[in-house]
Design a protein around this motif. Structure first.
Motif, mmCIF file in Angstrom:
data_model
loop_
_atom_site.group_PDB
_atom_site.id
_atom_site.type_symbol
_atom_site.label_atom_id
_atom_site.label_comp_id
_atom_site.label_asym_id
_atom_site.label_seq_id
_atom_site.Cartn_x
_atom_site.Cartn_y
_atom_site.Cartn_z
ATOM 1 N N ARG A 1 0.850 -1.295 0.016
ATOM 2 C CA ARG A 1 0.014 -0.016 -0.102
ATOM 3 C C ARG A 1 0.754 1.245 -0.120
ATOM 4 N NH1 ARG A 1 -3.215 1.748 4.648
ATOM 5 N NH2 ARG A 1 -4.507 3.376 3.344
ATOM 6 N N LEU A 2 2.099 1.108 0.771
ATOM 7 C CA LEU A 2 2.794 2.448 0.926
ATOM 8 C C LEU A 2 3.513 2.666 -0.406
ATOM 9 C CD1 LEU A 2 4.983 3.572 3.760
ATOM 10 C CD2 LEU A 2 6.141 3.207 1.665
ATOM 11 N N ILE A 3 4.170 1.498 -1.078
ATOM 12 C CA ILE A 3 4.704 1.419 -2.392
ATOM 13 C C ILE A 3 3.657 2.255 -3.153
ATOM 14 C CG2 ILE A 3 5.652 0.185 -4.337
ATOM 15 C CD1 ILE A 3 6.733 -1.746 -2.181
ATOM 16 N N ASN A 4 2.309 1.434 -3.399
ATOM 17 C CA ASN A 4 1.557 2.284 -4.427
ATOM 18 C C ASN A 4 1.337 3.650 -4.362
ATOM 19 O OD1 ASN A 4 1.356 -0.396 -5.302
ATOM 20 N ND2 ASN A 4 -0.770 -0.959 -4.318
ATOM 21 N N PHE A 5 1.125 4.002 -2.927
ATOM 22 C CA PHE A 5 1.011 5.422 -2.816
ATOM 23 C C PHE A 5 1.939 6.596 -3.493
ATOM 24 C CE2 PHE A 5 2.088 9.666 -0.569
ATOM 25 C CZ PHE A 5 0.885 10.167 -0.342
ATOM 26 N N TYR A 6 3.520 5.972 -3.241
ATOM 27 C CA TYR A 6 4.312 6.539 -4.014
ATOM 28 C C TYR A 6 4.490 6.509 -5.410
ATOM 29 C CZ TYR A 6 5.797 7.903 0.550
ATOM 30 O OH TYR A 6 5.802 8.559 1.643
ATOM 31 N N VAL A 7 4.445 5.299 -5.872
ATOM 32 C CA VAL A 7 4.534 4.966 -7.404
ATOM 33 C C VAL A 7 3.400 5.705 -8.135
ATOM 34 C CG1 VAL A 7 4.275 3.144 -9.157
ATOM 35 C CG2 VAL A 7 5.596 2.825 -7.194
ATOM 36 N N ARG A 8 2.384 5.631 -7.584
ATOM 37 C CA ARG A 8 0.893 6.473 -8.123
ATOM 38 C C ARG A 8 1.324 7.929 -8.459
ATOM 39 N NH1 ARG A 8 -3.279 5.607 -4.681
ATOM 40 N NH2 ARG A 8 -3.038 3.327 -4.562
ATOM 41 N N ARG A 9 2.166 8.627 -7.499
ATOM 42 C CA ARG A 9 2.511 10.031 -7.643
ATOM 43 C C ARG A 9 3.653 10.144 -8.633
ATOM 44 N NH1 ARG A 9 -0.829 8.846 -3.887
ATOM 45 N NH2 ARG A 9 -2.342 9.989 -3.027
ATOM 46 N N SER A 10 4.485 9.555 -8.782
ATOM 47 C CA SER A 10 5.896 9.724 -9.118
ATOM 48 C C SER A 10 6.195 9.457 -10.636
ATOM 49 C CB SER A 10 6.858 8.380 -8.428
ATOM 50 O OG SER A 10 6.737 8.851 -6.782
ATOM 51 N N SER A 11 5.216 9.089 -11.608
ATOM 52 C CA SER A 11 5.700 8.820 -12.858
ATOM 53 C C SER A 11 5.875 10.132 -13.566
ATOM 54 C CB SER A 11 4.756 8.073 -13.673
ATOM 55 O OG SER A 11 3.316 8.645 -13.570
ATOM 56 N N HIS A 12 5.398 11.408 -12.976
ATOM 57 C CA HIS A 12 5.820 12.401 -13.828
ATOM 58 C C HIS A 12 6.517 13.413 -12.705
ATOM 59 C CE1 HIS A 12 2.847 10.787 -16.404
ATOM 60 N NE2 HIS A 12 3.332 11.756 -17.410
ATOM 61 N N LEU A 13 7.166 12.944 -11.944
ATOM 62 C CA LEU A 13 7.376 13.755 -10.621
ATOM 63 C C LEU A 13 8.950 13.720 -10.588
ATOM 64 C CD1 LEU A 13 7.104 15.204 -7.924
ATOM 65 C CD2 LEU A 13 6.659 12.681 -7.048
ATOM 66 N N GLY A 14 9.589 15.298 -10.344
ATOM 67 C CA GLY A 14 10.910 15.356 -10.174
ATOM 68 C C GLY A 14 11.592 14.829 -9.183
ATOM 69 N N LEU A 15 11.127 14.883 -8.014
ATOM 70 C CA LEU A 15 11.966 14.187 -6.707
ATOM 71 C C LEU A 15 10.594 13.999 -5.407
ATOM 72 C CD1 LEU A 15 14.229 13.938 -5.060
ATOM 73 C CD2 LEU A 15 14.113 16.186 -4.367
ATOM 74 N N PRO A 16 10.374 12.584 -5.577
ATOM 75 C CA PRO A 16 9.621 11.987 -4.368
ATOM 76 C C PRO A 16 10.551 12.085 -3.106
ATOM 77 C CG PRO A 16 10.048 10.267 -5.963
ATOM 78 C CD PRO A 16 10.809 11.634 -6.417
ATOM 79 N N ILE A 17 10.058 12.419 -2.098
ATOM 80 C CA ILE A 17 10.705 12.227 -0.752
ATOM 81 C C ILE A 17 10.130 11.434 0.040
ATOM 82 C CG2 ILE A 17 12.016 13.536 1.177
ATOM 83 C CD1 ILE A 17 12.070 15.804 -0.342
#
Ligand SMILES: Cc1cc2nc3c(=O)[nH]c(=O)nc-3n(C[C@H](O)[C@H](O)[C@H](O)COP(=O)(O)O)c2cc1C
Length: 327
Positions: free
Chosen positions: A38-54
């Motif tokens: 669930r945690l991985i999905n949260f980040y993956v869903r937001r990161s495909s067009h993102l410069g820098l996820p922290i």
């Protein structure tokens, strides 16, 4: 000046744009603090067009935990989960950076099973001995080693929102009379020690520092001290300064109505350093975020709650700005 959707080179890394997902505890780690799907999905869903996820703050020591379902990076059993998370972020073309933290004197006995400790004694908090301070700096270094083993591209040190590094820097928390308290030089000593140790373990990967730049209290930290501190952080190897403030996580009450509420502090720091600076606070619109970058106020823009509620924020911002600025 480049805009929000222009790439940014930092050391050996190219961020595809200047949009940052700031660390936000999602409550999606397991009770033991491990990474879940669930945690991985949260980040993956937001990161495909993102410069820098922290990735949200992860505690470096059991005594530095703040609450349930917080990510843990305090022992080697965490590495497998973080490796899955790093791989998943890399698959969508995003770098993997995790914020590492210690809550020091602001946690409580119910959570950590022992009396919390910080720079100075407070109600229900004891004072850390100097030997323990060196021990915690080493725990930050060991957590960094784990992030590196897991394939992360960098770490962010949580030095804001009243957490331990911030507690040492802030005169509101730090009333020590030894080499770790009193003068500005002494209040910077512990965070700089952590930076030095962590920098060595990163071996060229990214080091970010989330700087509590303004305690929003008359006898607390003010921007003048933070500018001095920012310079020292840069000289010690910090690659990106993530400028926040206040003693609580998301939205200091007195700033609620202000768009870009910690941007003035980020701008002041940007004018004093050469490393990239992240601005944050109540930013929801792509055009406004783009303006902050193109006017040279900040180099990167963090969008927290707006991104939480719209997982496609980065994608939509990219589309909107491409339309408004055809090449
Ligand atoms: C639910 C939630 C969890 C947060 N967790 C963290 C955290 O783990 N580390 C941190 O430095 N800031 C944390 N923050 C603060 C955010 O990173 C950000 O600075 C703040 O929300 C302001 O940005 P925004 O107005 O775009 O939401 C959190 C904020 C929220 C709303």
């Amino acid at each position: 000046m480049p805009g929000l959707i222009e790439p940014l080179k930092v050391k050996g890394y190219t961020l595809r744009n200047r949009i940052v997902l700031p660390p936000m505890q999602t409550g999606r780690a397991s009770f033991e603090g491990t990474v879940t799907n669930r945690l991985i999905n949260f980040y993956v869903r937001r990161s495909s067009h993102l410069g820098l996820p922290i990735v949200e703050h992860s505690y470096v020591s059991p005594t530095g935990k703040i609450g349930p379902k917080q990510l843990a990076i305090h022992d080697d059993s965490s590495i497998n989960g973080f490796e899955k998370l790093a791989n998943a972020l890399h698959e969508v073309g995003a770098p993997a950076v995790v914020q590492i933290s210690h809550a020091g004197g602001v946690t409580n006995k119910r959570v950590i099973g022992t009396e919390p400790a910080g720079p100075s004694p407070r109600e229900k908090t004891r004072m850390l001995e100097a030997s323990e301070i060196y021990g915690i700096a080493e725990e930050f270094a060991l957590a960094t080693e784990r992030a590196v083993k897991a394939g992360f591209d960098g770490v962010e040190l949580h030095g804001a929102h009243g957490y331990l590094l911030n507690q040492f820097f802030s005169p509101l928390f730090n009333r020590r009379e030894d080499e770790f308290g009193g003068s500005l030089e002494n209040r910077m000593r512990f965070p700089l020690l952590v930076v030095e140790k962590v920098h060595k373990r990163l071996d060229g990967r990214l080091l970010l520092y989330r700087l509590g730049s303004d305690d929003l209290a008359p006898s607390g930290t003010h921007i003048e001290d933070s500018v001095v501190f920012a310079n020292r952080l840069e000289a010690s190897g910090v690659d990106i300064l993530d400028v926040s403030g206040g003693m609580c996580g998301s939205e200091p009450k007195q700033l609620r109505q202000i768009k870009g509420y910690f941007v003035p502090q980020a701008q002041a720091i940007k004018s004093a350093v050469s490393v990239p600076v992240i601005g944050v606070g109540g930013i929801t619109e792509a055009e406004y975020a783009d303006k902050l970058v193109s006017e040279g106020k900040v180099d990167l823009v963090a969008v927290g709650r707006a991104f939480w509620s719209d997982s496609q924020w980065a994608e939509k911002a990219t589309e909107t700005l491409k339309k408004s600025k055809p090449t």
